[in-house]
Scaffold this motif. Structure first.
Motif, PDB file in Angstrom:
ATOM      1  N   GLN A 170     -64.306  83.720  96.578  1.00 12.02           N
ATOM      2  CA  GLN A 170     -62.922  84.159  96.688  1.00 12.02           C
ATOM      3  C   GLN A 170     -62.027  83.202  95.924  1.00 12.02           C
ATOM      4  O   GLN A 170     -62.122  81.985  96.113  1.00 12.02           O
ATOM      5  CB  GLN A 170     -62.499  84.212  98.157  1.00 12.02           C
ATOM      6  CG  GLN A 170     -61.093  84.731  98.368  1.00 12.02           C
ATOM      7  CD  GLN A 170     -60.799  85.072  99.825  1.00 12.02           C
ATOM      8  OE1 GLN A 170     -61.688  85.013 100.675  1.00 12.02           O
ATOM      9  NE2 GLN A 170     -59.559  85.430 100.108  1.00 12.02           N
ATOM     10  N   PRO A 189     -56.447  90.782  90.941  1.00 13.84           N
ATOM     11  CA  PRO A 189     -56.902  91.423  92.181  1.00 13.84           C
ATOM     12  C   PRO A 189     -57.770  92.657  91.912  1.00 13.84           C
ATOM     13  O   PRO A 189     -58.697  92.928  92.686  1.00 13.84           O
ATOM     14  CB  PRO A 189     -55.583  91.806  92.866  1.00 13.84           C
ATOM     15  CG  PRO A 189     -54.613  90.765  92.400  1.00 13.84           C
ATOM     16  CD  PRO A 189     -54.998  90.493  90.972  1.00 13.84           C
ATOM     17  N   VAL A 220     -60.543  88.573  94.645  1.00 13.92           N
ATOM     18  CA  VAL A 220     -59.397  87.933  94.013  1.00 13.92           C
ATOM     19  C   VAL A 220     -58.149  88.291  94.811  1.00 13.92           C
ATOM     20  O   VAL A 220     -57.802  89.461  94.944  1.00 13.92           O
ATOM     21  CB  VAL A 220     -59.239  88.378  92.551  1.00 13.92           C
ATOM     22  CG1 VAL A 220     -58.098  87.614  91.889  1.00 13.92           C
ATOM     23  CG2 VAL A 220     -60.543  88.176  91.780  1.00 13.92           C
ATOM     24  N   SER A 221     -57.501  87.283  95.325  1.00 15.09           N
ATOM     25  CA  SER A 221     -56.296  87.514  96.138  1.00 15.09           C
ATOM     26  C   SER A 221     -55.042  87.281  95.302  1.00 15.09           C
ATOM     27  O   SER A 221     -55.033  86.458  94.392  1.00 15.09           O
ATOM     28  CB  SER A 221     -56.308  86.589  97.352  1.00 15.09           C
ATOM     29  OG  SER A 221     -56.394  85.234  96.950  1.00 15.09           O
ATOM     30  N   SER A 222     -54.022  88.023  95.647  1.00 14.42           N
ATOM     31  CA  SER A 222     -52.761  87.925  94.873  1.00 14.42           C
ATOM     32  C   SER A 222     -51.853  86.854  95.435  1.00 14.42           C
ATOM     33  O   SER A 222     -52.092  86.292  96.497  1.00 14.42           O
ATOM     34  CB  SER A 222     -52.050  89.271  94.895  1.00 14.42           C
ATOM     35  OG  SER A 222     -51.811  89.684  96.220  1.00 14.42           O
ATOM     36  N   GLN A 230     -57.882  82.877  93.897  1.00 11.16           N
ATOM     37  CA  GLN A 230     -56.552  83.449  93.730  1.00 11.16           C
ATOM     38  C   GLN A 230     -56.414  84.031  92.329  1.00 11.16           C
ATOM     39  O   GLN A 230     -57.132  83.655  91.399  1.00 11.16           O
ATOM     40  CB  GLN A 230     -55.488  82.380  93.975  1.00 11.16           C
ATOM     41  CG  GLN A 230     -55.394  81.943  95.423  1.00 11.16           C
ATOM     42  CD  GLN A 230     -54.182  81.071  95.685  1.00 11.16           C
ATOM     43  OE1 GLN A 230     -53.710  80.371  94.787  1.00 11.16           O
ATOM     44  NE2 GLN A 230     -53.666  81.111  96.901  1.00 11.16           N
ATOM     45  N   ALA A 231     -55.498  84.957  92.195  1.00 11.93           N
ATOM     46  CA  ALA A 231     -55.228  85.554  90.891  1.00 11.93           C
ATOM     47  C   ALA A 231     -54.933  84.464  89.871  1.00 11.93           C
ATOM     48  O   ALA A 231     -54.232  83.494  90.167  1.00 11.93           O
ATOM     49  CB  ALA A 231     -54.043  86.517  90.999  1.00 11.93           C
TER      50      ALA A 231
END
Length: 118
Positions: A10, A87, A116-118, A12-13
């Protein structure tokens, strides 16, 4: 041929990840290696491919300029370097192999999750 994918996680963007796919067994029969991905509720889609012996990889338009496929024959391993992740890149990523450039994809790895988290 057995394929083992790893390296998901995981991020982040805007971040990066590198996936690995180790091949074992009858690797001499491999002509082409590829990466695919499948997001929830969507069909599996092509990401990138390259000849097992080397050469220029072919990338899907959605990842051009951000993802780079490479290989190390001495380790029977291919890689997918993923930069500038978005994301919409969130999916389970699979590696695959086939015996010829025009034959069907024959062997598949077990998949590795990329989120992928925004």
């Amino acid at each position: 041929v057995q394929l083992q994918a790893s390296g998901g996680g995981q991020v982040q963007a805007g971040g990066s990840l590198r996936l690995s796919c180790a091949a074992s067994g009858r690797t001499f029969s491999i002509s082409t290696m590829g990466w695919f991905r499948q997001a929830p509720g969507k069909d599996r889609e092509f990401v990138a491919a390259m000849r097992w012996s080397g050469g220029t990889p072919y990338n899907a338009d959605s990842v051009k300029g951000r993802f780079t496929m490479s290989g190390d024959n001495s380790k029977n391993t291919v890689y997918l370097q993923m930069n500038s992740l978005k994301p919409e890149d969130t999916a389970v990523y699979f590696c695959a192999s086939k015996r010829g450039s025009t034959t069907p994809w024959e062997y598949w790895g077990q998949g590795t999750q990329v989120t992928v988290s925004s």
